[in-house]
Design an enzyme around this catalytic site. Sequence first.
Site, PDB file in Angstrom:
ATOM      1  N   GLY A  94       8.278   1.200  -1.395  1.00  0.00           N
ATOM      2  CA  GLY A  94       9.065   1.403  -2.155  1.00  0.00           C
ATOM      3  C   GLY A  94      10.471   2.344  -2.471  1.00  0.00           C
ATOM      4  N   ARG A  95       9.532   3.035  -1.744  1.00  0.00           N
ATOM      5  CA  ARG A  95      10.870   4.171  -1.977  1.00  0.00           C
ATOM      6  C   ARG A  95      10.874   5.331  -0.364  1.00  0.00           C
ATOM      7  NH1 ARG A  95       9.006   9.169  -5.802  1.00  0.00           N
ATOM      8  NH2 ARG A  95       6.313   8.214  -5.523  1.00  0.00           N
ATOM      9  N   ASP A 127      12.530   2.964  -8.367  1.00  0.00           N
ATOM     10  CA  ASP A 127      13.939   2.628  -8.856  1.00  0.00           C
ATOM     11  C   ASP A 127      14.522   3.383  -7.350  1.00  0.00           C
ATOM     12  OD1 ASP A 127      13.049   5.550  -8.881  1.00  0.00           O
ATOM     13  OD2 ASP A 127      14.452   5.614 -10.082  1.00  0.00           O
ATOM     14  N   ARG A 185      -1.771   3.880   7.331  1.00  0.00           N
ATOM     15  CA  ARG A 185      -3.019   3.827   6.123  1.00  0.00           C
ATOM     16  C   ARG A 185      -4.160   2.962   6.248  1.00  0.00           C
ATOM     17  NH1 ARG A 185       1.067   6.255   2.265  1.00  0.00           N
ATOM     18  NH2 ARG A 185       2.927   6.307   3.385  1.00  0.00           N
ATOM     19  N   ASP A 254      -4.166   2.645   0.217  1.00  0.00           N
ATOM     20  CA  ASP A 254      -2.808   3.316   0.912  1.00  0.00           C
ATOM     21  C   ASP A 254      -2.284   5.072   1.101  1.00  0.00           C
ATOM     22  OD1 ASP A 254      -2.926   2.687  -1.813  1.00  0.00           O
ATOM     23  OD2 ASP A 254      -1.363   3.678  -1.924  1.00  0.00           O
TER      24      ASP A 254
HETATM   25  P1  AMP Z   1       2.141   6.401  -4.633  1.00  0.00           P
HETATM   26  O1  AMP Z   1       1.141   6.628  -5.756  1.00  0.00           O
HETATM   27  O2  AMP Z   1       3.420   7.431  -3.740  1.00  0.00           O
HETATM   28  O3  AMP Z   1       1.138   7.105  -3.494  1.00  0.00           O
HETATM   29  O4  AMP Z   1       3.246   5.010  -4.605  1.00  0.00           O
HETATM   30  C1  AMP Z   1       2.744   3.461  -4.859  1.00  0.00           C
HETATM   31  C2  AMP Z   1       3.611   2.764  -4.142  1.00  0.00           C
HETATM   32  O5  AMP Z   1       4.331   3.100  -5.344  1.00  0.00           O
HETATM   33  C3  AMP Z   1       3.570   3.181  -2.720  1.00  0.00           C
HETATM   34  O6  AMP Z   1       4.234   1.314  -2.534  1.00  0.00           O
HETATM   35  C4  AMP Z   1       5.261   3.465  -3.378  1.00  0.00           C
HETATM   36  O7  AMP Z   1       6.632   3.049  -2.305  1.00  0.00           O
HETATM   37  C5  AMP Z   1       5.881   2.754  -4.565  1.00  0.00           C
HETATM   38  N1  AMP Z   1       6.598   3.591  -5.503  1.00  0.00           N
HETATM   39  C6  AMP Z   1       5.894   5.045  -6.417  1.00  0.00           C
HETATM   40  N2  AMP Z   1       7.165   5.063  -6.965  1.00  0.00           N
HETATM   41  C7  AMP Z   1       7.862   4.332  -6.413  1.00  0.00           C
HETATM   42  C8  AMP Z   1       9.168   4.373  -6.802  1.00  0.00           C
HETATM   43  N3  AMP Z   1      10.153   5.266  -7.758  1.00  0.00           N
HETATM   44  N4  AMP Z   1      10.559   3.438  -6.840  1.00  0.00           N
HETATM   45  C9  AMP Z   1       9.920   2.500  -5.878  1.00  0.00           C
HETATM   46  N5  AMP Z   1       8.531   2.242  -5.573  1.00  0.00           N
HETATM   47  C10 AMP Z   1       7.489   3.269  -5.462  1.00  0.00           C
HETATM   48 MG    MG Z   2       1.275   6.330  -1.942  1.00  0.00          MG
END
Ligand code: AMP
Ligand code: MG
Length: 487
Positions: A94-95, A127, A185, A254
Amino acid sequence: MSVAPDVTVALQGRFFGDLPELGVRWQAETFPDLRLLAFDEALADELGLDAAWLRGPDGLRFLVGALVPDGATPVAQAYAGHQFGGYVPRLGDGRALLLGELADADGRLRDIHLKGSGPTPFARGGDGLAAVGPMLREYVISAAMHALGVPTTRSLAVVSTGRPVQRETLLPGAVLTRVAASHLRVGSFQYASATGDLDLLRRLADHAIDRHYPGAAMTDHPYLALFESVAAVQASLVARWMLIGFVHGVMNTDNMTVSGETIDYGPCAFMEAYHPDTVFSSIDEWGRYAYDNQPVMAAWNLARFAEALLPLLADNVDEGVALAENAFAVFRAQYDHTWASGMRAKLGLSGDLDAATVTSLADDVLALLKASRVDYTSFFRGLSHAARGDAEGTRGLFADLAGIDEWIARWRALGPDAALMDRSNPIYIPRNHLVEEALSAATDGEQRPLERLLAAITDPYAERPGFERYAAPAPDDFGDYRTFCGT
Ligand code: AMP
Ligand code: MG
């Protein structure tokens, strides 16, 4: 986006070439004011990258995805995942963006990846950005893990963007440039499997075998060998976490790699006072990812991996399930082996000593640590003094003196090697109060505490004068530590 003629970064596009269904071409957002906050020069060297160039204006633009080397194709990767047990069919970057793969100085392919580079089609309303604090946190913890000998994704750089990020308050933004053996993953396999496209799943498995486990291709059953290889590397990874007191905090499928590297440092933290139920993440209400539950959760995730692979394991489901169940023996055996070997070294014991004796000694001392809430890291480090004949410091940590005296006598009778212990038990770990101190100073533009912390934890076994506070547990007024997922 521009291409400078003097860029020498030769990025390949193997992932997107093999698996176009699992990526979306995308480009990083442009940011107003780039500044290098943290940079791992040794890693740059390892990658064959020119550190001086990376520090310069073009290098900084490369590090945040604004300057894309000729021929490279940045992509956001698609993956699914079980988050705290619930299945989410479409997560993805997502980012984040995969810039491509780079052959390092040893010829190994390494992913160059960005985190916080702007929203992608997988942003789900987020965001797409990241704040300075959490990106430096990943930088610090991954550096510590690497120095402790734990397989991990690496952090090449953190660059502040000059663009504020709205969280609970407005925070300075940053991009992390991450380096990994790959970003495949368990969730990548879940995503491919859920499409029902068997050819895609097979190409993904072949890609993973080619990249990480080429020996599997030589076996009678390459996909079962792939599963067993991943089970083995994950077992040994999680055993290493346990040995250093690391709590990942968000072991969703993931966030579990096929390579066996630790990935996605979010609400992770190191345990101080030993307790099996230790949880730091504010959202982990049930303790699903508590310290002691990590091996069980890794096995649970591997069961999801096996499910995703089932169509490749056998023609019928029952046969595939039976094969996968047998393969789980690999996980158990590898976990026990890595843990017992690690504990043997932590206790300074000889390689000939059988695992059952090591395990029983370790279990007994852990019970004493738990009862007296003793700091896990400093207990093991200080124990080498007891091996040298001075047990007073160790005894002073325990309420149950008779218990620890009896244990020390049993252990000393085995002739522990104090020098081995000092090589096996870190003195400096990224303690939570010191990490918080360094991150909030850096967020306010003051780099010195971060530099000191990095100096301590990147050389974790060498005791040095002037670093005493980096070896000490948090002061009582620091309170119970909580970490948050909204990074
Ligand atoms: P994480 O907890 O970092 O492993 O993220 C879990 C999911 O949420 C993944 O698909 C990330 O890309 C998405 N994600 C986390 N923070 C953001 C953000 N600020 N904007 C867009 N996607 C996000
Ligand atoms: Mg992650």
